[in-house]
Design a protein around this motif. Structure first.
Motif, PDB file in Angstrom:
ATOM      1  N   ALA A 121      12.187  69.751 -63.199  1.00  0.00           N
ATOM      2  CA  ALA A 121      10.990  70.315 -63.819  1.00  0.00           C
ATOM      3  C   ALA A 121       9.782  69.421 -63.573  1.00  0.00           C
ATOM      4  O   ALA A 121       8.669  69.904 -63.314  1.00  0.00           O
ATOM      5  CB  ALA A 121      11.216  70.511 -65.314  1.00  0.00           C
ATOM      6  N   ALA A 122       9.989  68.103 -63.636  1.00  0.00           N
ATOM      7  CA  ALA A 122       8.910  67.162 -63.346  1.00  0.00           C
ATOM      8  C   ALA A 122       8.481  67.259 -61.884  1.00  0.00           C
ATOM      9  O   ALA A 122       7.284  67.146 -61.565  1.00  0.00           O
ATOM     10  CB  ALA A 122       9.351  65.739 -63.685  1.00  0.00           C
ATOM     11  N   THR A 123       9.439  67.484 -60.996  1.00  0.00           N
ATOM     12  CA  THR A 123       9.126  67.650 -59.575  1.00  0.00           C
ATOM     13  C   THR A 123       8.234  68.859 -59.355  1.00  0.00           C
ATOM     14  O   THR A 123       7.313  68.827 -58.530  1.00  0.00           O
ATOM     15  CB  THR A 123      10.426  67.805 -58.762  1.00  0.00           C
ATOM     16  N   VAL A 124       8.498  69.937 -60.094  1.00  0.00           N
ATOM     17  CA  VAL A 124       7.670  71.144 -59.990  1.00  0.00           C
ATOM     18  C   VAL A 124       6.233  70.822 -60.369  1.00  0.00           C
ATOM     19  O   VAL A 124       5.279  71.216 -59.673  1.00  0.00           O
ATOM     20  CB  VAL A 124       8.227  72.277 -60.876  1.00  0.00           C
ATOM     21  N   GLU A 125       6.040  70.080 -61.438  1.00  0.00           N
ATOM     22  CA  GLU A 125       4.685  69.782 -61.912  1.00  0.00           C
ATOM     23  C   GLU A 125       3.971  68.758 -61.040  1.00  0.00           C
ATOM     24  O   GLU A 125       2.746  68.620 -61.117  1.00  0.00           O
ATOM     25  CB  GLU A 125       4.727  69.316 -63.371  1.00  0.00           C
ATOM     26  N   ASP A 126       4.718  68.019 -60.203  1.00  0.00           N
ATOM     27  CA  ASP A 126       4.110  67.044 -59.303  1.00  0.00           C
ATOM     28  C   ASP A 126       3.891  67.602 -57.901  1.00  0.00           C
ATOM     29  O   ASP A 126       3.462  66.876 -57.003  1.00  0.00           O
ATOM     30  CB  ASP A 126       4.998  65.803 -59.210  1.00  0.00           C
TER      31      ASP A 126
END
Length: 313
Positions: free
Chosen positions: A80-85
């Protein structure tokens, strides 16, 4: 090149933590020199297509694992953090990725550009059962719409991902588009060998509307009367479909290879006639040795299975 995103509270906190920690550690860039998260893709079908377009120009991260269900797969906190980055999020849209929709929406709220591919390829509506009138997200069963998607992805990558070689990305898109044109011609020739009276499809759920529209098939019905595998058929649904199948003289039921064929088998038994249950790779690619590791492999395998299933005595 896009305007840099303002720091959100999450990003600001991360930057402060790094400053207090002392000397900065260098962050490795993606192949194309992009210091952000590159391109993040939700489904593995779109992931394979996007990788063909991007080539070595940027990092491409695919969230959906091989043999997973696009309607129900989810992501970890790290993913999920990868999506936002990400520099760009590529997703199918039209309600397909029900398990990760909130993650995509959260990324968009944080300023991440997101491309809902299905919304831009002339989507068809479902024509029967409980999903009637809603847009059908399964556009990839028509390689001509995938060709449109390829150009769309290429232009979004060029616009949103810093450091990519625009000419290289567009050349990759042109080369893959040529492969799709060849695939379409081959599929047309293969399907032409099926007698017109046999060109009737029954599947596990409504997933082949675009293929039917493009290649002259009739979708008689689906075991699960919906566009999502998360729905369930009732006893009356199965009984009604069994009657339709018997009246239409359908020769085979096509079940998704990633889903058990139990429902299709029950429906065949309910019809009281002998019907083959044939697996197709309809919504997910497989691992390398699974028979459909790429989109092109998947479409060739499915075409061969459909032709065999509807022409065998």
């Amino acid at each position: 090149m896009r305007t840099p995103r303002p720091l959100t509270p999450r990003r600001t906190g991360a930057a402060l933590a790094l400053a207090l920690a002392g000397p900065l550690t260098l962050v490795a860039c993606a192949p194309g020199g992009d210091p952000d998260g590159g391109v993040v893709v939700t489904t593995n079908i779109l992931g394979d297509i996007t990788r063909a377009v991007v080539g070595d120009e940027a990092e491409v991260t695919v969230l959906m694992k091989p043999d997973a269900d696009p309607h129900s797969f989810g992501v970890s906190a790290q993913e999920a953090a990868t999506v936002e980055d990400a520099s760009l999020v590529v997703h199918n849209g039209l309600g397909l990725e029900e398990g990760v929709l909130r993650n995509v929406e959260s990324a968009e709220e944080a300023g991440v550009p997101a491309l809902a591919v299905g919304e831009h390829v002339d989507p068809l509506p479902y024509t029967s059962d409980e999903s009637e009138g809603e847009p059908d997200p399964h556009f990839w069963t028509d390689p001509r719409r995938v060709a449109t998607a390829v150009d769309l992805i290429a232009e979004n990558v060029v616009e949103e991902v810093d450091g990519v070689d625009a000419e290289a990305v567009r050349a990759n898109a042109d080369a893959y588009g040529a492969e799709l044109a060849t695939l379409h011609e081959w599929m047309t020739d293969e399907f032409d060998t099926i007698p017109s009276g046999n060109r009737k499809l029954v599947t596990n759920h409504h997933v082949f509307g675009y293929l039917a529209d493009g290649y002259g098939f009739e979708v008689v019905g689906a075991v699960i009367p919906s566009g999502t595998t998360l729905a369930s058929p009732s006893a009356s649904d199965l009984s009604s479909l069994a009657e339709t199948v018997e009246a239409a003289g359908v020769r085979a039921v096509f079940a998704d290879s990633s889903q058990p064929d139990r429902l299709a088998t029950v429906m065949a038994e309910e019809a009281g006639v002998e019907i083959d249950v044939i697996p197709l790779f309809s919504e997910s690619l497989t691992a390398e040795d699974g028979g459909a590791a790429t989109y092109l492999d998947m479409m060739r395998a499915n075409t061969t299975a459909i032709v065999t299933g509807l022409t065998s005595p």
